[in-house]
Structures are given as C-alpha cells and as structure tokens.
Design an enzyme around this catalytic site. Sequence first.
Site, mmCIF file in Angstrom:
data_model
loop_
_atom_site.group_PDB
_atom_site.id
_atom_site.type_symbol
_atom_site.label_atom_id
_atom_site.label_comp_id
_atom_site.label_asym_id
_atom_site.label_seq_id
_atom_site.Cartn_x
_atom_site.Cartn_y
_atom_site.Cartn_z
ATOM 1 N N HIS A 93 1.018 -33.425 48.336
ATOM 2 C CA HIS A 93 1.535 -34.701 47.842
ATOM 3 C C HIS A 93 1.852 -34.706 46.346
ATOM 4 O O HIS A 93 2.539 -35.604 45.871
ATOM 5 C CB HIS A 93 0.537 -35.827 48.130
ATOM 6 N N ARG A 94 1.394 -33.727 45.597
ATOM 7 C CA ARG A 94 1.570 -33.797 44.142
ATOM 8 C C ARG A 94 3.032 -33.627 43.746
ATOM 9 O O ARG A 94 3.764 -32.839 44.344
ATOM 10 C CB ARG A 94 0.699 -32.745 43.446
#
Length: 361
Positions: free
Chosen positions: A207-208
């Site tokens: 998700h980063r």
Amino acid sequence: MKVVSVVGARPQLVKLAPIAAAFAGTPHQHVIVHTGQHYDADLSDVFFSGLGIPDPDVHLGVGSGTHGVQTGRILAALDPVFAAEQPDWVLVYGDTNSTLAGAVSAVKQHIPVAHLEAGLRSFNRRMPEEHNRVLTDHAADLLLAPTEEAVRHLTTEGLAERTALVGDVMVDVCLRIRDAVRRGEHPAPALPEGIDPNGPYLVSTLHRPDNTDDPERLAGLVQALAGLDLPVALLAHPRLLARAEEQGIKLAQGGIRVGRPLPYAGLVAAVLGSHGVITDSGGLQKEAYLLGRPCTTLRPETEWVETIEGGWNVLVPDPAALGAQWATTATRPAPGTERGTPYGDGHAAERVVQVLAERAA
C-alpha cells in the site's frame, strides 16, 4: 483523569483495542475520536466490532484527500472537540495524518500530548509516515516508546526527559488474538478464492506510495509475486486497487489470488496458517515476527529493526535485482533462531495508563 484518544486508520484501531480495555478497568475517562481517515468498512468498522473496541464518542468523517488536505481537515475538525473536552491528555497513535493533526491541534490549545509508539525511525524522508512521527515526537509532551531502540532514537534527538519505555501495545492484542484463534474462538479467515487454507501459501499486502504510485515499480512487484512457486493471498488495500486500475495493471496473475483486507483476527489466523509474509506494512512485519512466520519486506528499510535479527525479516527493496534468489528468499522457511521479546510482555497498555496517570498535570 480524562484522556482523548485520536485514531483514524487500521493500525491505530488495533493499538486502540488494548488501550481501551486497560482504561475500562479504571476510574479514568477515556474519550475516543475517530477522524475517518480510513473510512472503508474493511479498514475501520470491522476492527471496532472484531476487537471489542467501544464505539467512537466522536466521528469526524474527514475521508480521503491529499496529505495536506486530509491533515488540514482533521486539524480543523479536532479544534472544537478538544476545546469542548479539555482533557488532561490527548493520546495520539503511530504515524498517520491523524497522528500529526491531533498533536498540532492539542499543542496549539496547550493541552498535553502523549505519543504512543514514539521514537520509531526509518530514516527515509520520502515516507510521509516518517515526517508525521518525527514532527509528532518533537511536539509531544510525553513519548511512550515501544522498544529500547526507540528510546535510543529519542535520546539522540534530545528528548530523553519526555520519554517512557512502556513496551508495544501491539504485542498485547496480537498475542491475545493468537491464543483465541488457536482455541478456535474465531472463524476461519476469508482467504481469497483459490487459496487452500490447508496448503502452503503466502500472505501479502502492498500500500505504500513508493510501491504503488510508480506504474513501472508496481508492475515489477506484481510480476515478482506472480512468479513465486507458492500461491500468494494478496489482501488488497483500497489504495492498491485504485492505483492498479489507474495504471492498467492486472493484480490477479500467476500465483496471485486477490482478496479483501481481513479483520484483525482473520489476519492473525491467515498469517498463522501461512508459510510466510510479503509486505511493505510496518505492522504486518511485526505481526509476522510475533507469530513466528518469516517476513520479506519490500522496502529498503524498516522501523522494526529487531525483526531483522536472526533472519526473521529480510529487506528486499527490488525483487528484480535478486534474480533467481528472489524466490528462495520470499519462500524461505522460518529460521530456527530464537526471537526473544524485544517488544515487551503483553502488558504495555496497562503501563501506558499508569504513566499517563502519574504524569497528569
């Protein structure tokens, strides 16, 4: 003593669970403010119901936006809440936009701020989380450090007098849920279709921004996961789904099976049943460590340096650079080394409440 907890994202809700339980057995007043930074039910509602957290006293519903827009909305919405409550402490958690906004709003109103999970450092200033945690630590009045390494970072930055080593509240909740899962008190996790819960599989999350915003980078990571010999249960964060769709990248390819984020007990059960974990999440790195599963972290650094000792966590910033060694690393068995207890004994939340009470003005 009155304490206002400010939370807004999945990792903070997990940390809130043991804190809320610790407050429940005391005469202190605990007010929960949910900013709505994570508004997806899979990242918010299921954690309140699944972890037994009391419903928020205040829900701000700020929703998504750029970092500046989201932080500004939270800040503006918190001002009147703190002015009305006038707590002895505002307790902020971790490293999100909700954390920073809660700290700034409180200090501007001369309300003492305590930062839970203080002192973590990745030393990667490209990460918005790094800015949030550093700024919050230097604004806060009380720094509740989870590890000795975090205490060292705070001491180096001249913040030793504000620091208290309390342990990691994530240990409290993770071990409690682990034991409940083993006793059969939670249903089997809803793994993605095509994943055999009794067969070897890997759990993965991404998700980063550094991994999802660059189309070439995301495509390379998906290709690396798809080519592994073991099936991959990719628990897809809404951010990942959005970026993949925008960039025309198909996630369900090769051995990847795409599913929804799991409630916390489901995630713990999925990790316990897995061969290992591949992630860019700080929380999941640590949960894999606590649950005795090898973790491969798709980042060049980690805040949780203790997980690297003994080979339990391996940093792989670029799977392509490893070539054939990538598969060996990502599917390696659990090492035989002892993990120790660098994150505490499972009673950190009780110590947090005790320290807040002792240092209340």
